[in-house]
Every structure is written in C-alpha cells, then in structure tokens.
Design a protein around this motif. Structure first.
Motif, PDB file in Angstrom:
ATOM      1  N   GLY A  39       0.821  -1.212   0.000  1.00 20.36           N
ATOM      2  CA  GLY A  39       0.000   0.000   0.000  1.00 20.36           C
ATOM      3  C   GLY A  39       0.848   1.251   0.000  1.00 20.36           C
ATOM      4  N   GLN A  40       2.122   1.120   0.409  1.00 23.04           N
ATOM      5  CA  GLN A  40       3.008   2.292   0.381  1.00 23.04           C
ATOM      6  C   GLN A  40       3.474   2.545  -1.054  1.00 23.04           C
ATOM      7  N   PHE A  41       4.093   3.712  -1.257  1.00 20.12           N
ATOM      8  CA  PHE A  41       4.545   4.058  -2.606  1.00 20.12           C
ATOM      9  C   PHE A  41       5.938   4.668  -2.544  1.00 20.12           C
ATOM     10  N   VAL A  42       6.489   4.874  -3.733  1.00 21.14           N
ATOM     11  CA  VAL A  42       7.808   5.505  -3.847  1.00 21.14           C
ATOM     12  C   VAL A  42       7.663   6.731  -4.747  1.00 21.14           C
ATOM     13  N   GLU A  43       8.599   7.669  -4.625  1.00 19.24           N
ATOM     14  CA  GLU A  43       8.650   8.818  -5.541  1.00 19.24           C
ATOM     15  C   GLU A  43       9.894   8.654  -6.398  1.00 19.24           C
ATOM     16  N   VAL A  44       9.698   8.559  -7.702  1.00 17.89           N
ATOM     17  CA  VAL A  44      10.787   8.263  -8.631  1.00 17.89           C
ATOM     18  C   VAL A  44      11.293   9.547  -9.282  1.00 17.89           C
ATOM     19  N   LEU A  45      12.601   9.714  -9.286  1.00 18.63           N
ATOM     20  CA  LEU A  45      13.218  10.840  -9.991  1.00 18.63           C
ATOM     21  C   LEU A  45      13.443  10.418 -11.441  1.00 18.63           C
ATOM     22  N   VAL A  46      12.806  11.149 -12.354  1.00 21.55           N
ATOM     23  CA  VAL A  46      12.937  10.821 -13.777  1.00 21.55           C
ATOM     24  C   VAL A  46      13.981  11.754 -14.378  1.00 21.55           C
ATOM     25  N   GLU A  47      15.071  11.174 -14.862  1.00 28.39           N
ATOM     26  CA  GLU A  47      16.121  12.021 -15.423  1.00 28.39           C
ATOM     27  C   GLU A  47      15.994  12.101 -16.940  1.00 28.39           C
ATOM     28  N   ASN A  48      16.575  13.146 -17.498  1.00 24.68           N
ATOM     29  CA  ASN A  48      16.587  13.353 -18.951  1.00 24.68           C
ATOM     30  C   ASN A  48      15.189  13.434 -19.559  1.00 24.68           C
ATOM     31  N   SER A  49      14.280  14.019 -18.822  1.00 21.20           N
ATOM     32  CA  SER A  49      12.931  14.234 -19.347  1.00 21.20           C
ATOM     33  C   SER A  49      12.572  15.692 -19.053  1.00 21.20           C
ATOM     34  N   PRO A  50      12.829  16.594 -20.008  1.00 19.60           N
ATOM     35  CA  PRO A  50      12.726  18.032 -19.735  1.00 19.60           C
ATOM     36  C   PRO A  50      11.356  18.487 -19.236  1.00 19.60           C
ATOM     37  N   MET A  84      10.577   6.299 -17.977  1.00 17.29           N
ATOM     38  CA  MET A  84      10.850   5.145 -17.103  1.00 17.29           C
ATOM     39  C   MET A  84      10.771   3.844 -17.894  1.00 17.29           C
ATOM     40  N   GLY A  85       9.892   3.817 -18.886  1.00 13.79           N
ATOM     41  CA  GLY A  85       9.748   2.632 -19.730  1.00 13.79           C
ATOM     42  C   GLY A  85      10.985   2.364 -20.571  1.00 13.79           C
ATOM     43  N   GLU A  86      11.838   3.385 -20.737  1.00 12.67           N
ATOM     44  CA  GLU A  86      13.055   3.227 -21.557  1.00 12.67           C
ATOM     45  C   GLU A  86      14.274   2.810 -20.746  1.00 12.67           C
ATOM     46  N   LEU A  87      14.116   2.676 -19.414  1.00 13.50           N
ATOM     47  CA  LEU A  87      15.274   2.295 -18.582  1.00 13.50           C
ATOM     48  C   LEU A  87      15.785   0.920 -18.984  1.00 13.50           C
ATOM     49  N   ASN A  88      17.096   0.759 -18.920  1.00 13.35           N
ATOM     50  CA  ASN A  88      17.708  -0.524 -19.251  1.00 13.35           C
ATOM     51  C   ASN A  88      18.314  -1.159 -18.004  1.00 13.35           C
ATOM     52  N   ALA A  89      18.512  -2.460 -18.088  1.00 19.52           N
ATOM     53  CA  ALA A  89      19.178  -3.179 -16.997  1.00 19.52           C
ATOM     54  C   ALA A  89      20.518  -2.515 -16.728  1.00 19.52           C
ATOM     55  N   GLY A  90      20.816  -2.290 -15.451  1.00 18.15           N
ATOM     56  CA  GLY A  90      22.083  -1.650 -15.077  1.00 18.15           C
ATOM     57  C   GLY A  90      21.930  -0.160 -14.827  1.00 18.15           C
ATOM     58  N   ASP A  91      20.869   0.459 -15.359  1.00 15.48           N
ATOM     59  CA  ASP A  91      20.649   1.898 -15.140  1.00 15.48           C
ATOM     60  C   ASP A  91      20.358   2.167 -13.662  1.00 15.48           C
ATOM     61  N   ASN A  92      20.635   3.409 -13.260  1.00 15.58           N
ATOM     62  CA  ASN A  92      20.348   3.827 -11.893  1.00 15.58           C
ATOM     63  C   ASN A  92      18.984   4.521 -11.832  1.00 15.58           C
ATOM     64  N   LEU A  93      18.284   4.315 -10.742  1.00 15.04           N
ATOM     65  CA  LEU A  93      17.018   5.023 -10.529  1.00 15.04           C
ATOM     66  C   LEU A  93      17.008   5.533  -9.085  1.00 15.04           C
ATOM     67  N   ASN A  94      16.758   6.834  -8.934  1.00 18.04           N
ATOM     68  CA  ASN A  94      16.737   7.441  -7.603  1.00 18.04           C
ATOM     69  C   ASN A  94      15.304   7.492  -7.077  1.00 18.04           C
ATOM     70  N   LEU A  95      15.111   6.983  -5.878  1.00 18.68           N
ATOM     71  CA  LEU A  95      13.764   6.936  -5.297  1.00 18.68           C
ATOM     72  C   LEU A  95      13.762   7.512  -3.883  1.00 18.68           C
ATOM     73  N   VAL A  96      12.625   8.078  -3.494  1.00 20.21           N
ATOM     74  CA  VAL A  96      12.377   8.386  -2.093  1.00 20.21           C
ATOM     75  C   VAL A  96      11.355   7.344  -1.637  1.00 20.21           C
ATOM     76  N   LEU A  97      11.679   6.641  -0.543  1.00 23.78           N
ATOM     77  CA  LEU A  97      10.813   5.560  -0.103  1.00 23.78           C
ATOM     78  C   LEU A  97      11.089   5.158   1.342  1.00 23.78           C
ATOM     79  N   PRO A  98      10.174   4.447   1.976  1.00 21.61           N
ATOM     80  CA  PRO A  98       8.802   4.185   1.556  1.00 21.61           C
ATOM     81  C   PRO A  98       7.909   5.330   2.015  1.00 21.61           C
ATOM     82  N   LEU A  99       6.873   5.644   1.233  1.00 19.49           N
ATOM     83  CA  LEU A  99       6.022   6.790   1.554  1.00 19.49           C
ATOM     84  C   LEU A  99       4.590   6.342   1.832  1.00 19.49           C
ATOM     85  N   GLY A 100       3.922   7.111   2.672  1.00 18.63           N
ATOM     86  CA  GLY A 100       2.518   6.851   2.983  1.00 18.63           C
ATOM     87  C   GLY A 100       2.335   5.649   3.897  1.00 18.63           C
ATOM     88  N   ASN A 101       1.068   5.287   4.080  1.00 13.75           N
ATOM     89  CA  ASN A 101       0.705   4.182   4.972  1.00 13.75           C
ATOM     90  C   ASN A 101       0.172   3.012   4.179  1.00 13.75           C
TER      91      ASN A 101
END
Lengths: 260, 303
Positions: A39-50, A84-101
C-alpha cells in the motif's frame, strides 16, 4: 517507518502489453532494501525528461525479500513514465521511499478478504495478497479490465490466492465490471481492499458499505512532494483536508466523504 | 573552509541557507533526510490566527520546469502551532521562523504577538504576498500604502527580527520593498510565487480549483534574480532571495545579486536533501574562488 533517498539499480525492465512496464530494482551494494509494507509508494526521480519537473509517485507492486527486489508496475501515460519505460538493466534510478501508509492486514487469519484491482491499480494488490498469504490468510483477488489484453501479472497473482476476473468485453473471466462478478454474491467477505479508477473504487466502496464489509481504498490525488509538506494532494475527509501522500494513500472508506 | 555566517537584523544564521514557507512543513518532516541542525534557518508553513481548510482539490499543476499551487494557506492556526508543533522545534539548533499570514491587519498583529512570546522563534516572516487567498494576502503586498500599514502595525507588537515577504505580482517591486523598509521591516524576502494558470485543453477546464495559482520552481529563477537585484539596489536592509533555487550555483547567483540569505523552496520536493548540498556547494565555490567569507560575494556581481 524511516524514509530514505535511495539509488537503486534496474535489474529488468519488462514491457507488458503496449503501455505498461514492470521495472525490477535492487540495491547497488547488496544491502537489504528498507522496510516497506503493501500500500506504500515511492517517488521516482525521472532524469533526462525536460517536461518532468517533479518526481513520479508509483505504488509498490511487490517486494521480493529473497532476491532483494523491489518491483514497480508503471503505466506509460506521460513523458515521465514513458522515460521510465526506456530504462535498461544496469541503469540507476533514484527513489524516495517508503512513503505513505499501508493497508490494514487483519490479525485474525480466519477473516475472508477480497482484494480488488482495476488497470494499473492492480499493482499494490500483488504485494498485499502475498503478505496476507504469508500470514495464513486465504486471499481472493478480483481483477477488472476493459479486455484480456489489459490484464497483467496473472501468473503472479495466481501464486497467492484465488483469481476472479471481469472484462468489459468478455474476453476473459466474467463480462462486466468488478462489481458484477458472481463472487460478490457467492461468498461472504469481512474485509475488502481496492485500488483502481475512482468510479470503480466508489462502486466497490458502495458494495462494501451496503454489505457490512470493511473497505480500504488507495487514492492517487495529484502530488508534488510525497511527504506531506506541500499540501497539494489533499482529500476532503471527516477530519477536513488531509494529505493523501502522508495520511493515505490508503483510507478506510468511513473516513472519506464519498457519496455511496 | 570559508566563513558562512550571515546576519539579518539581530538574527544570526550559521549559513545563508534557509527553506521557504510551504515547502518544508515544520522541518521535522525532513529529519529522515537531512541533519536539520545544519540549516541557517527554516521558515515554517504559513500560519494564521485561526484554522484554515485551504482551497478545494485540485491544488497543483506541473508546468515546464516548475509547478503551480493553489493551497490557500491551509493550516491549523497559531494556537495549534504553539501547543503541538513549537515544542518539537526548540531542540533544533537552527532558526525556526514562522511565516505569518492573515486576512486583516488585526489578524496579522494577533498572530505576530503570539509568536513574539515564543522564546525559540527568533524571527517572523510576514506574508503579504500569498496569491491563493481571496482576502488579504497578496492584497496587502501589491500597494506601498497597504504594505506600509500592515508592516507598521506588526512592527509595533513584534520586537524581534521582522522579515517581510514580497509579491512579484506588482509593477515595481522596489516601491513595496521601500515601503516595508520605511515601516520598520528588518529585511525583505522575495519572491513569493508568480500568479499563473494551467489549462486542460481536452476537457476545456482549468486544472486548479481556483483557476489561477502561484508558480514556483526552476522556471521562475530569472525573474527572481532580477527582482532581488533591483531590490538590493533600492533598500538598505538585507534581502533574502528565493525563487527557483535548485542547486548551489543557483544559490550563488542570488548571493551575487545581493541576497544576504536564501530560501530553498520547491527543490525540496524533488530532492529532500537539496539544502545540505547547497550549503556544501557554496562552501566549495568560496574555496575555489579564494574567498574567506561568504560576505565577500554578497552583492558582488561585476557589472
């Protein structure tokens, strides 16, 4: 529960149907993933998306503790999620987590639970069902979609409970909406959980309320911060305006002011 | 390591980096991400004399390199703050500053008076620039006369450091800044959000419940820099600069344009640890530039 800003590594990015991505993540240093609950969620930082200024809130689809994996099921709907759909294996993804209840899991394992999901709203139900099964609760999943091609992760769901399906075009399971499914009349439930489009959640909440079934829903009001400081994602409740990101996203329907 | 400490009136900051009201909650929400003791100061959520429910949802629209908000000063009122939140702030070794908002001069005065009695609140920021409330707020900040009236009234009851937050939604911000200075403000902070609007073309509807809202984020930085520079050249009190600061370079640009201190706002939503990165980045810059003290670069723009 302590919150983290965490860099995770993409293990796998699997396209499901044409417009969903299942992204499996792990830690870079083999450290165990932080504690998180269904039920909790994460906040994803999307890079290279102006055009993507803010992080994207994504619900936790599954946490595989054995393999130290966090799964996110993402609907590719705008610039940020498409990136996010274009991410490849090995790529880095920055998240804030876990959020909410998270959802309230009954302590009495004899309770009959129904987990209802629609579209990408099925995502948190997988982790919830898995955790409930682990605790010895028998789980019924009720998944709704427009058509068979919009249903996802059915093999995964089948591992953790009984699967009931409705499609609007009758291509799989029973025809109609989730609230038309025969399981609702053939079995008595104590607790229900729902995530999906608002009209679906309102319909499930009305069914629950009419039948004396406990019901929790997961809301997705537009968010900016994800941590309860900007006060943008508020929902009007019995306690006034409260933040979906911090006080939710899971709410008992008795706390909401929905017309049921 | 250069000296980073700065002063705003009697207020002593260990470094110029503060956080902007409405983007940092009451500070404690960020304790998992940063050491709050490192901040020069943090301005808590806009506080009014009475509880306010704020505007209806939806309150937010993402825009290119920025966002609009229409929160409308939702808060539980100053008494709730004093009883429930203030006790949690007193052990933080930083400056907790209350952003005071209101609909009438009497409301501002009453809230400021209650804050004056709080030993661990060394300053208030008078918000005469909120674009999201029908009454008061920005109305006070858009004419020199009304700005002067509210600042004078609050000055009478508030002996500690008084910072006045200015609206950019005016023809000439220096007129308002001078009015605040002449009325007894110790400092001015700018800019609050720019009035903006977002539309859903398919539905032919506004995205915000209030139709218009306040714009913030990286996109507003050039306007904020321009206004900080103009105000710095127009008044003799310290200027606190904010508007679109996303990283240390942005922060340094504000210092060069004359800001004595800074506030980081919307960037906290994207990186909850941005503030400490900005502090470290300012330090590195000063070392690289051979500066021993941050004050060497304040207003140091070579023109």
């Amino acid at each position: 529960m302590k919150k983290f800003i965490l860099d995770l590594k993409v293990l796998e990015n699997q396209r499901i149907q044409s417009n969903y991505a299942l992204i499996k993540l792990t830690t870079h240093d083999s450290q165990p993933l932080p504690e998180m609950v269904p039920g909790q969620f994460v906040e994803v930082l999307v890079e290279n998306s102006p055009n993507t200024f803010l992080r994207r809130p994504i619900s936790i689809n599954f946490v595989d503790r054995q393999n130290n994996e966090l799964w996110l099921l993402v609907q590719l709907i705008g610039d940020g999620t498409r990136k996010m759909g274009e991410l490849n294996a090995g790529d880095n993804l920055n998240l804030v987590l876990p959020l909410g209840n998270g959802f309230t899991i009954p302590t009495d394992t004899a309770k009959k639970v129904l987990l209802v999901g629609g579209g990408v709203g099925t995502a948190p139900m997988l982790y919830l069902g898995a955790e409930m099964q682990k605790m010895g609760i028998e789980v019924d999943f009720l998944l709704g979609a427009r058509s068979e091609k919009d249903l996802m992760q059915l093999d995964e769901f089948a591992k953790y409970g009984n699967l009931h399906i409705t499609t609007e075009d009758a291509s799989k399971g029973e025809k109609g909406f989730v609230t038309n499914h025969s399981i609702l009349t053939s079995k008595q439930f104590d607790n229900s959980y729902c995530c999906g489009p608002k009209p679906m959640m309102v319909a499930v909440a009305s069914w629950a309320s009419r039948n004396g079934v406990e019901c929790e829903v997961s809301l997705e009001n537009t968010m900016a911060c994800g941590i309860g400081v900007c006060l943008c994602c508020v929902e009007k409740t019995t306690e006034g305006h409260i933040c979906v990101c911090k006080e939710g996203p899971v709410f008992n329907i008795n706390k909401l002011l929905w017309q049921l | 390591m250069a000296a980073l400490n700065v002063e705003i009136g009697d207020l002593k900051l260990k470094n110029p980096v503060m956080t902007a009201s409405g983007t940092f909650g009451y500070g404690i929400e960020f304790a998992d991400f940063i050491d709050l003791n490192r901040l020069g100061g943090f301005i808590v959520k806009g506080t009014t004399i009475h509880h306010r429910e704020g505007n209806p949802y939806p309150r937010m629209a993402e825009t290119p390199m920025g966002m609009l908000n229409a929160v409308g000063l939702q808060n539980k009122g100053v008494d709730y703050f004093i009883e429930n939140i203030y006790p949690e702030l007193i052990d933080i070794d930083s400056n907790a500053i209350v952003n005071v908002s209101g609909s009438t001069i009497e409301d501002y005065v009453a809230t400021a008076e209650k804050c004056a009695a709080l030993k661990h609140i060394p300053a208030i920021e008078l918000n005469i620039s909120c674009p999201n409330v029908k009454q008061g707020g920005m109305a006070f900040g858009t004419s020199p006369k009304s700005a002067a009236e509210v600042v004078k009234a609050v000055r009478k009851v508030y002996p500690k450091t008084l910072i006045v937050k200015l609206s950019p939604n005016v023809t000439d911000i220096t007129e308002i800044a001078r009015a605040a200075e002449e009325s007894g403000a110790d400092s001015v902070s700018l800019i609050n959000t720019l009035l903006g609007m977002a539309v859903n073309a398919e539905k032919r509807t506004p995205i915000l419940s209030t139709i218009t809202g306040g714009m913030s984020g990286a996109a507003v930085k050039p306007i904020a820099l321009r206004m900080v520079w103009q105000v710095y050249n127009a008044v003799n009190i310290p200027v606190v600069g904010l508007g679109g600061i996303m990283n240390a370079t942005d922060a340094i640009e504000f210092l060069l344009c004359g800001a004595t201190a800074l506030q980081i706002g919307t960037a906290n939503f994207i990186d909850p640890a941005v503030t400490v990165k900005v502090i470290d980045g300012i330090n590195e810059y000063l070392d690289r530039q051979g500066c021993k003290d941050v004050k060497e670069i304040i207003g140091g723009l070579r023109v």
